[in-house]
Design an enzyme around this catalytic site. Structure first.
Site, PDB file in Angstrom:
ATOM      1  CE  LYS A  14      99.669  66.322  42.587  1.00 39.37           C
ATOM      2  NZ  LYS A  14     100.300  67.498  42.602  1.00 39.37           N
ATOM      3  CD  GLU A  44     111.988  57.715  48.594  1.00 33.13           C
ATOM      4  OE1 GLU A  44     111.122  57.820  47.574  1.00 33.13           O
ATOM      5  OE2 GLU A  44     112.845  58.599  48.740  1.00 33.13           O
ATOM      6  N   GLY A  57     101.677  68.268  46.646  1.00 34.08           N
ATOM      7  CA  GLY A  57     101.815  67.226  47.666  1.00 34.08           C
ATOM      8  C   GLY A  57     101.966  67.845  48.923  1.00 34.08           C
ATOM      9  NE  ARG A  58     106.060  72.707  48.369  1.00 34.23           N
ATOM     10  CZ  ARG A  58     106.286  72.372  47.004  1.00 34.23           C
ATOM     11  NH1 ARG A  58     106.396  70.976  46.942  1.00 34.23           N
ATOM     12  NH2 ARG A  58     106.324  73.156  45.973  1.00 34.23           N
ATOM     13  CD  GLU A 106     109.370  69.244  48.040  1.00 36.30           C
ATOM     14  OE1 GLU A 106     108.085  69.077  48.121  1.00 36.30           O
ATOM     15  OE2 GLU A 106     110.025  68.163  48.158  1.00 36.30           O
ATOM     16  CG  HIS A 136     117.399  71.682  78.387  1.00 37.25           C
ATOM     17  ND1 HIS A 136     117.879  72.313  79.628  1.00 37.25           N
ATOM     18  CD2 HIS A 136     115.834  72.184  78.655  1.00 37.25           C
ATOM     19  CE1 HIS A 136     116.815  72.674  80.351  1.00 37.25           C
ATOM     20  NE2 HIS A 136     115.713  72.699  79.915  1.00 37.25           N
ATOM     21  CE  LYS A 180     111.188  62.428  43.765  1.00 39.69           C
ATOM     22  NZ  LYS A 180     110.185  63.146  43.289  1.00 39.69           N
TER      23      LYS A 180
HETATM   24  O1  F6P Z   1     110.041  65.035  47.563  1.00 42.14           O
HETATM   25  C1  F6P Z   1     109.499  65.442  46.419  1.00 42.14           C
HETATM   26  C2  F6P Z   1     108.011  65.018  46.454  1.00 42.14           C
HETATM   27  O2  F6P Z   1     107.458  65.021  45.092  1.00 42.14           O
HETATM   28  C3  F6P Z   1     107.127  65.795  47.483  1.00 42.14           C
HETATM   29  O3  F6P Z   1     106.829  66.908  46.753  1.00 42.14           O
HETATM   30  C4  F6P Z   1     106.015  65.083  47.529  1.00 42.14           C
HETATM   31  O4  F6P Z   1     105.381  65.458  48.890  1.00 42.14           O
HETATM   32  C5  F6P Z   1     106.511  63.708  47.886  1.00 42.14           C
HETATM   33  O5  F6P Z   1     107.648  63.686  46.974  1.00 42.14           O
HETATM   34  C6  F6P Z   1     105.679  62.379  47.658  1.00 42.14           C
HETATM   35  O6  F6P Z   1     105.285  62.186  46.516  1.00 42.14           O
HETATM   36  P1  F6P Z   1     103.951  61.303  46.144  1.00 42.14           P
HETATM   37  O7  F6P Z   1     102.802  61.733  46.949  1.00 42.14           O
HETATM   38  O8  F6P Z   1     103.752  61.535  45.013  1.00 42.14           O
HETATM   39  O9  F6P Z   1     104.407  59.968  46.627  1.00 42.14           O
END
Ligand code: F6P
Length: 530
Positions: free
Chosen positions: A191, A197, A249-250, A335, A366, A495
């Site tokens: 987003k 990452e 995002g979620r 979250e 199990h 972060k």
């Molecule tokens: O973990 C925090 C967060 O902002 C989530 O809410 C989101 O889904 C994820 O990081 C990834 O964010 P982005 O889509 O901006 O890479």
């Protein structure tokens, strides 16, 4: 609100000593404590909720003005107050709906145009020689599509889909190994297009593609709200699928973030997924609270977490293809509602959202069901199962799967008392103290609550309905707790510290400003990394 909570606490004191099983002495319990929308049935008869408690729970919805908040959400008002944003993931699945206004502007033309561009692109990829799609994203940009792609594998007729999320180089290395760069499409899903990452993995994938003879200029696509950043990364505008900041995002699997799912199952299948979500939206908006599945799921959750004090809940899909659903729901629920501050800045007065965990049955049986049955903590369980599997020639497997699912909820409720355990041990030849000792280990307290969601088959429409069901459940719980379910400030501190620790771990800066424990751990890394 205080009166509604007080009434529920009183209800809990009055009813805590009876057994769930005893509630079945009243005829019609199963019908009275279940609700249905379309073909989907939610059974909460195996909880200690009776008509009076349900009414008290519904009073909580009225006191919190859930209906008002619901109307505000669907009307595009900025209910995500800490970020000043509307919350309109529902617009992404509003296929046959009317206009949806944000700041007086109808967002639907833009939504439908992007959806159409996705369809054209997905068909183009499905008709091309692309054999593999790698979605690089994390959190909401990974968990939704990864879960849904696995859940709907019987409907796959497109390229294989892979998901890379972890910054651990092992994840991308293991994923790219064995892929042919020339026939791989990389989708960078973020987003913000800043998540460390995802951007680290995207750069690694780009280098891999260049080295292996692919063409990042034509084999990368981006899913993001940040057009300037996707351009700077070198992804041409025609392969960028944008969305607005009112999609959290979620909650984003319904739009561009779902592109990998659309490529896997085709635009028609994806439409069915959207329609399932939309059908749940309609149900949520119009059904009475006592018949409203998202509201009931929320109320059962609130009864267990905030009134009874059970600290976690287990999500137990009896469906191997839903094995990633617990991970998905962890983000969606924790979250969203794992917060200690109410919208107005005051402290949350009851416990925040519970710990959500789980695994697919029967595997979990199990592993951790021992604790669920005999541990000292009560863990409310949420079972889900389809009446029918997809493997027609393996119907006996599915029958066994259902039998196990139903057996677990029955065992949790019924338990087994000491007398029965003693008889069993006596039959097995034990006598005296040894019989007693052995019997005690075989007692099941029972009276442990569970719910069951059951539906004919896990098809795209049903999956869409399930995901939307849980989204709205989270919304209702958040409103009742006074929480803003749509921000996530709690992820920021880690972060920031990771950014400041990176040069220390690399060795270009010293650890003198860090606490002794952190400094010692960095020192260990420096001495052992070779
Ligand atoms: O973990 C925090 C967060 O902002 C989530 O809410 C989101 O889904 C994820 O990081 C990834 O964010 P982005 O889509 O901006 O890479």
């Amino acid at each position: 609100m205080n009166d509604a909570w007080a009434a529920l606490r009183a209800r809990h004191s009055e009813t805590r000593d009876r057994t769930i099983l005893s509630l079945f002495d009243t005829a019609g319990r199963a019908e009275a404590f279940s609700a249905q929308t379309g073909d989907m049935l939610f059974d909460y008869a195996k909880t200690n909720i009776d008509a009076e408690t349900r009414a008290a729970l519904i009073d909580l919805l009225e006191a919190a003005d859930v209906a008002g908040r619901r109307a505000a959400m669907f009307a595009g008002q900025p209910i995500n107050e800490t970020e000043g944003r509307a919350v309109l993931h529902t617009a992404l699945r509003n296929l046959d709906g009317g206009p949806v206004l944000v700041d007086g502007q109808d967002v639907m033309p833009g939504v439908l145009e992007t959806l159409e561009r996705m369809r054209v692109f997905a068909n183009h990829i499905r008709d091309s020689d692309i054999t593999d799609v790698v979605n690089i994203g994390i959190g909401g940009s990974d968990l939704g599509p990864a879960m849904a792609v696995q859940a709907l594998s019987p409907y796959h007729d497109g390229p294989r889909c892979h998901f890379v999320s972890n910054v651990d180089g092992a994840h991308i290395a293991d994923t790219l190994r064995g892929l042919e760069a020339k026939t791989t499409l990389v989708i960078v899903a973020s987003k913000t297009f800043t998540t460390i990452e995802t951007m680290t993995n995207a750069r690694t994938a780009k280098a891999w593609m260049q080295e292996e003879g692919g063409n990042p200029g034509t084999q990368f696509a981006a899913l993001s709200t940040a057009a300037d950043k996707t351009a700077a990364f070198g992804i041409p505008a025609e392969r960028v699928f944008g969305f607005e900041d009112w999609v959290g995002g979620r909650y984003s699997v319904w739009g561009p973030i779902g592109l990998s799912l659309m490529i896997a199952i085709g635009p028609k299948g994806f439409d069915a997924f959207l329609r399932g979500g939309q059908a749940m939206d309609q149900h949520f908006r119009h059904a009475d609270w006592a018949e409203n599945l998202p509201a009931l799921l929320a109320l059962v959750g609130i009864w267990h977490a905030q009134v009874c004090g059970y600290e976690s809940r287990a999500v137990l899909p009896y469906d191997q293809r839903l094995s990633q659903l617990p991970d998905y729901l962890q983000q969606l629920e924790m979250e969203s509602n794992g917060k200690g501050v109410q919208m107005d800045g005051s402290a949350v007065t009851v416990s925040s959202g519970p710990v959500v965990w789980g695994a697919a049955g029967t595997n979990g049986q199990h592993a951790f069901y021992q604790l669920i049955h005999q541990g000292t903590r009560v863990v409310p369980c949420e079972f889900m199962v389809a009446a029918q599997g997809h493997e027609a020639d393996l119907a006996h497997h599915h029958q066994l799967l259902i039998a196990n699912c139903l057996a677990q909820s029955e065992a949790l409720m019924r338990g087994r008392n000491l007398d029965v355990a003693r008889d069993r041990m006596a039959e097995a030849g034990f006598t005296g103290d040894e019989c007693e000792r052995q019997a005690r280990h075989r007692v099941f307290e029972g009276n442990r609550p569970s719910t069951t969601l059951i539906y004919p088959q896990l098809d795209p429409f049903t999956l869409g309905a399930i995901v939307a069901l849980y989204e709205h459940r989270v919304f209702v719980e958040g409103v009742v707790l006074g929480i803003n379910s749509f921000d996530q400030w709690g992820v920021e501190l880690g972060k920031e510290l990771a950014t400041s620790l990176q040069p220390i771990v690399e060795g270009s800066e010293g650890a003198q400003d860090k606490d002794g424990s952190t400094a010692a751990l960095v020192d260990f890394v420096h001495r052992h990394r070779g």
